[in-house]
Design a protein around this motif. Structure first.
Motif, short mmCIF file in Angstrom:
data_model
loop_
_atom_site.label_atom_id
_atom_site.label_comp_id
_atom_site.label_asym_id
_atom_site.label_seq_id
_atom_site.Cartn_x
_atom_site.Cartn_y
_atom_site.Cartn_z
N ASN A 73 -22.52 59.81 36.15
CA ASN A 73 -21.75 60.40 37.25
C ASN A 73 -22.55 60.73 38.51
OD1 ASN A 73 -19.54 60.33 35.47
ND2 ASN A 73 -20.05 62.34 34.65
N LEU A 74 -23.73 61.30 38.38
CA LEU A 74 -24.46 61.75 39.56
C LEU A 74 -24.78 60.60 40.53
CD1 LEU A 74 -25.78 64.03 41.15
CD2 LEU A 74 -27.85 63.68 39.78
N PRO A 75 -25.32 59.44 40.08
CA PRO A 75 -25.62 58.39 41.05
C PRO A 75 -24.37 57.90 41.80
CG PRO A 75 -26.72 57.96 38.95
CD PRO A 75 -25.76 59.07 38.72
N PRO B 212 -21.73 66.14 50.62
CA PRO B 212 -22.18 67.22 49.74
C PRO B 212 -21.10 67.60 48.74
CG PRO B 212 -22.81 67.69 52.01
CD PRO B 212 -21.91 66.49 52.06
N ALA B 213 -21.46 67.64 47.48
CA ALA B 213 -20.49 67.89 46.42
C ALA B 213 -21.20 68.53 45.23
CB ALA B 213 -19.79 66.61 46.00
N THR B 214 -20.41 69.04 44.31
CA THR B 214 -20.93 69.63 43.09
C THR B 214 -20.28 68.94 41.90
OG1 THR B 214 -21.25 71.78 44.15
CG2 THR B 214 -21.20 71.75 41.75
N LEU B 215 -21.07 68.66 40.89
CA LEU B 215 -20.56 68.15 39.62
C LEU B 215 -20.52 69.31 38.63
CD1 LEU B 215 -22.40 64.73 39.33
CD2 LEU B 215 -19.93 65.06 39.35
N PHE B 216 -19.33 69.61 38.15
CA PHE B 216 -19.13 70.65 37.15
C PHE B 216 -18.92 69.99 35.79
CE2 PHE B 216 -17.73 72.48 41.13
CZ PHE B 216 -18.22 73.78 41.09
N THR B 217 -19.55 70.54 34.76
CA THR B 217 -19.32 70.04 33.42
C THR B 217 -17.88 70.34 33.00
OG1 THR B 217 -21.63 70.42 32.80
CG2 THR B 217 -20.03 70.20 31.00
N ALA C 107 -18.03 73.97 29.59
CA ALA C 107 -16.96 73.58 30.51
C ALA C 107 -16.86 74.56 31.68
CB ALA C 107 -15.62 73.53 29.77
N GLY C 108 -16.74 74.00 32.88
CA GLY C 108 -16.58 74.80 34.09
C GLY C 108 -17.88 75.25 34.73
N GLU C 109 -19.01 74.94 34.11
CA GLU C 109 -20.31 75.37 34.65
C GLU C 109 -20.88 74.28 35.57
OE1 GLU C 109 -22.87 76.45 31.45
OE2 GLU C 109 -21.43 77.86 30.56
N VAL C 110 -21.65 74.73 36.55
CA VAL C 110 -22.29 73.78 37.47
C VAL C 110 -23.33 72.97 36.70
CG1 VAL C 110 -23.76 73.55 39.51
CG2 VAL C 110 -21.92 75.24 39.49
N TRP C 111 -23.28 71.65 36.88
CA TRP C 111 -24.29 70.79 36.26
C TRP C 111 -25.28 70.28 37.30
CZ3 TRP C 111 -24.28 64.99 36.04
CH2 TRP C 111 -25.37 64.50 35.30
N GLN C 112 -24.80 69.67 38.37
CA GLN C 112 -25.69 69.10 39.37
C GLN C 112 -25.07 69.25 40.76
OE1 GLN C 112 -28.65 67.69 39.07
NE2 GLN C 112 -28.88 67.03 36.95
N ARG C 113 -25.93 69.42 41.74
CA ARG C 113 -25.52 69.30 43.14
C ARG C 113 -25.70 67.84 43.54
NH1 ARG C 113 -22.71 71.14 46.63
NH2 ARG C 113 -24.19 71.24 48.34
N SER C 114 -24.74 67.32 44.26
CA SER C 114 -24.81 65.94 44.72
C SER C 114 -24.90 65.94 46.24
CB SER C 114 -23.56 65.16 44.27
OG SER C 114 -23.55 63.87 44.84
#
Length: 397
Positions: free
Chosen positions: A218-220, A228-233, A376-383
């Motif tokens: 997902n991140l790439p 700028p975006a955030t990936l949430f688990t 679930a619902g926690e921040v995983w990575q900043r994109s």
């Protein structure tokens, strides 16, 4: 179709009565009705019969035409919006029921997005119905509630897109958590879901896109597609091969998919399961074998195997459990929620994340089987946009 409104009577009884200095009680007594009945006539809530109309005219020394004027139907209010469907799908037919969401258009078009509701979606209330579509694709729609109420609801409506049926469960829990916020779920495979967010057709995307080159999900893809975006688990799940009950073909892994006696149902290009399947086949040194069918969702892939139309298909364990299939696990994969920074504080997005973090949702999802929602619902990575060229969302990697 919505029927054309009929003409109505515009009363001028009160103006005439007050101009002559006649009290409401006196006039009501003269014509033989109650004061309450006269009030309803004066405000237009009641239309008098012919005899009563003539009595009112005689008491007020005028003609009936001076007291009541035929008023043409008011033009129904309309809203301008853009469709979430690509132009290649053609205009939405008049009468189509749509839900509305406020979502800025990167191309500079209308900020009100119209999401067509399926014809059988009886449980989903519509905000408006389509009247017509202009040559530039802009819709005119007639609201089904007062316009200010429709626009207020649109401002609190988020559009979520993705393919996992568990997103339906998440949306239901979000509605329980915050009934004032609304989330519209649009089914789409992972890459089209990401494209919808990039093109201003959705606020957030649920996706599982495995990048074999980096070994990261997902991140790439998100970094190359969005600002700028955030990936949430949301959850992790096991992906593998969906097989007929009892695995009569004896399929043990991707290498067996090249056998002539194994009929493969594949997934469409752009789906996360298709990316995984292609990577598994490459690792096994096999080209993509001919497919007997192309499934548009995990449950459709499972249905093809369960019905005997195919012997194997890529998909998650949850789909195998739902259809009573055998399953060969091949990879544990992330399923994340991609949210651009501009939508991070949207009420609908906040409701989704709050629901994902709730114990009730995590327990409900766990009960389905095949999911791990511990984070679930926690921040995983900043994109953040990198130096790589933007992802071509039309081409498949």
């Amino acid at each position: 179709m919505i029927p054309d409104p009929l003409p109505t009577l515009e009363p001028r009884v009160r103006e005439r009565r007050q101009g002559l200095g006649v009290g409401a009680s006196d006039l009501a007594r003269q014509v033989g009705i109650s004061r309450q009945a006269l009030h309803k006539i004066e405000v237009g809530d009641s239309v008098p019969g012919t005899l009563l109309a003539f009595r009112l005219a005689a008491a007020l020394h005028c003609r009936v035409d001076d007291l009541f004027t035929l008023r043409g139907p008011a033009r129904p209010p309309t809203l301008r919006a853009r469709s979430d469907a690509p132009p290649s799908h053609g205009p939405l037919p008049p009468g189509t029921r749509v839900a509305l969401a406020h979502l800025s258009d990167p191309a500079g078009g209308e900020d009100l997005l119209a999401v067509p509701l399926p014809a059988g979606a009886f449980h989903v209330p519509a905000d408006a119905t389509v009247i017509a579509t202009a040559p530039d694709g802009t819709l005119s729609a007639q609201p089904l509630s007062p316009t200010h109420e429709v626009l207020a609801a649109a401002a609190r409506t988020a559009v979520l897109t993705g393919c996992d049926p568990a997103l339906d469960l998440l949306v239901t829990h979000a509605a329980r958590l915050d009934p004032s916020a609304r989330v519209i779920l649009r089914a789409a495979s992972s890459l089209p879901a990401l494209r919808a967010v990039a093109q201003g057709q959705a606020h957030a995307a649920g996706l599982h896109l495995w990048d074999a080159a980096s070994g990261t999900s997902n991140l790439p893809f998100t970094r190359r597609a969005l600002g700028p975006a955030t990936l949430f688990t949301l959850w992790t799940w096991e992906q593998g091969l969906l097989l007929a009950p009892g695995n009569p073909r004896g399929v043990r892994g991707p290498a067996d998919l090249g056998r002539a006696d194994v009929r493969l149902a594949t997934r469409e290009p752009g789906s996360g399961s298709r990316l995984l399947l292609d990577s598994w086949l490459r690792a096994a040194g096999l080209p993509h074998p001919p497919a007997v069918a192309v499934a548009r969702s995990p449950l459709e892939a499972a249905s093809l195997v369960a019905s005997g139309q195919a012997d194997a298909a890529p998909g998650p364990r949850s789909a195998a459990l739902a259809a009573g299939l055998a399953f060969v696990p091949l990879q544990t994969e992330r399923f994340d929620l991609a949210v651009p920074d501009e939508h991070a504080r949207h009420p609908g997005v906040l409701a989704l994340l709050g629901a994902a973090r709730s114990a009730a949702f995590r327990a409900d999802l766990h009960a389905l089987g095949g999911y791990d929602a511990a984070q679930a619902g926690e921040v995983w990575q900043r994109s953040l946009p990198g130096t790589d060229p933007p992802l071509s969302l039309e081409a498949q990697p």
